[in-house]
Scaffold this motif. Sequence first.
Motif, PDB file in Angstrom:
ATOM      1  N   PRO A  55       0.808  -1.231   0.000  1.00 11.67           N
ATOM      2  CA  PRO A  55       0.000   0.000   0.000  1.00 11.67           C
ATOM      3  C   PRO A  55       0.838   1.276   0.000  1.00 11.67           C
ATOM      4  O   PRO A  55       0.477   2.266  -0.650  1.00 11.67           O
ATOM      5  CB  PRO A  55      -0.819  -0.100   1.287  1.00 11.67           C
ATOM      6  CG  PRO A  55      -0.863  -1.546   1.613  1.00 11.67           C
ATOM      7  CD  PRO A  55       0.432  -2.100   1.114  1.00 11.67           C
ATOM      8  N   LEU A  56       1.973   1.259   0.678  1.00  6.86           N
ATOM      9  CA  LEU A  56       2.850   2.441   0.680  1.00  6.86           C
ATOM     10  C   LEU A  56       3.443   2.697  -0.700  1.00  6.86           C
ATOM     11  O   LEU A  56       3.514   3.839  -1.157  1.00  6.86           O
ATOM     12  CB  LEU A  56       3.965   2.259   1.707  1.00  6.86           C
ATOM     13  CG  LEU A  56       3.537   2.130   3.168  1.00  6.86           C
ATOM     14  CD1 LEU A  56       4.726   1.809   4.044  1.00  6.86           C
ATOM     15  CD2 LEU A  56       2.863   3.410   3.618  1.00  6.86           C
ATOM     16  N   GLN A  85       2.126   1.669  -3.555  1.00  5.01           N
ATOM     17  CA  GLN A  85       1.043   2.093  -4.433  1.00  5.01           C
ATOM     18  C   GLN A  85       0.762   3.577  -4.265  1.00  5.01           C
ATOM     19  O   GLN A  85       0.568   4.292  -5.246  1.00  5.01           O
ATOM     20  CB  GLN A  85      -0.225   1.289  -4.137  1.00  5.01           C
ATOM     21  CG  GLN A  85      -0.212  -0.103  -4.685  1.00  5.01           C
ATOM     22  CD  GLN A  85      -1.453  -0.876  -4.317  1.00  5.01           C
ATOM     23  OE1 GLN A  85      -2.140  -0.551  -3.347  1.00  5.01           O
ATOM     24  NE2 GLN A  85      -1.745  -1.914  -5.089  1.00  5.01           N
ATOM     25  N   LYS A  86       0.743   4.032  -3.040  1.00  7.22           N
ATOM     26  CA  LYS A  86       0.472   5.439  -2.771  1.00  7.22           C
ATOM     27  C   LYS A  86       1.557   6.325  -3.389  1.00  7.22           C
ATOM     28  O   LYS A  86       1.268   7.347  -4.010  1.00  7.22           O
ATOM     29  CB  LYS A  86       0.393   5.672  -1.273  1.00  7.22           C
ATOM     30  CG  LYS A  86       0.018   7.078  -0.889  1.00  7.22           C
ATOM     31  CD  LYS A  86      -0.088   7.237   0.615  1.00  7.22           C
ATOM     32  CE  LYS A  86      -0.438   8.660   0.972  1.00  7.22           C
ATOM     33  NZ  LYS A  86      -0.466   8.874   2.411  1.00  7.22           N
ATOM     34  N   ALA A  87       2.814   5.911  -3.245  1.00  8.08           N
ATOM     35  CA  ALA A  87       3.929   6.696  -3.774  1.00  8.08           C
ATOM     36  C   ALA A  87       3.918   6.725  -5.305  1.00  8.08           C
ATOM     37  O   ALA A  87       4.179   7.766  -5.912  1.00  8.08           O
ATOM     38  CB  ALA A  87       5.258   6.134  -3.275  1.00  8.08           C
ATOM     39  N   GLN A 118       1.302   6.218  -7.332  1.00 10.63           N
ATOM     40  CA  GLN A 118       0.073   6.724  -7.931  1.00 10.63           C
ATOM     41  C   GLN A 118      -0.158   8.215  -7.685  1.00 10.63           C
ATOM     42  O   GLN A 118      -1.049   8.789  -8.290  1.00 10.63           O
ATOM     43  CB  GLN A 118      -1.131   5.927  -7.406  1.00 10.63           C
ATOM     44  CG  GLN A 118      -1.159   4.521  -7.935  1.00 10.63           C
ATOM     45  CD  GLN A 118      -2.290   3.699  -7.352  1.00 10.63           C
ATOM     46  OE1 GLN A 118      -3.003   4.152  -6.467  1.00 10.63           O
ATOM     47  NE2 GLN A 118      -2.438   2.493  -7.837  1.00 10.63           N
ATOM     48  N   GLU A 119       0.632   8.843  -6.822  1.00  4.81           N
ATOM     49  CA  GLU A 119       0.400  10.269  -6.581  1.00  4.81           C
ATOM     50  C   GLU A 119       0.804  11.076  -7.807  1.00  4.81           C
ATOM     51  O   GLU A 119       1.741  10.731  -8.524  1.00  4.81           O
ATOM     52  CB  GLU A 119       1.130  10.744  -5.330  1.00  4.81           C
ATOM     53  CG  GLU A 119       2.630  10.844  -5.456  1.00  4.81           C
ATOM     54  CD  GLU A 119       3.274  11.303  -4.165  1.00  4.81           C
ATOM     55  OE1 GLU A 119       4.339  11.934  -4.268  1.00  4.81           O
ATOM     56  OE2 GLU A 119       2.741  11.032  -3.088  1.00  4.81           O
TER      57      GLU A 119
END
Length: 83
Positions: A29-30, A32-34, A36-37
Amino acid sequence: MFKNVIALQQVARRTIYSSARRQVDNKVPLKQKAFQEDNGMPVHLKGGSVDALLYRTTMALTILGAGYVVYELVKAAYPQKKD
């Protein structure tokens, strides 16, 4: 002899099945967040300095390889002088 083999199998089985597994944190999840921003950075460079280094190395090798191919084609296009 057969008893020893059976005993060895039991000991090996016990150590494999009873060993505790290492707990690993889920980092997906970390990541993915990095990745996809929306920060205007291309996705192939969002991994940090290692990604930038790999990208630059790949581009340099590509440019050098293309230059060498052009050099060899030009060299092959003109006849060689015979002595």
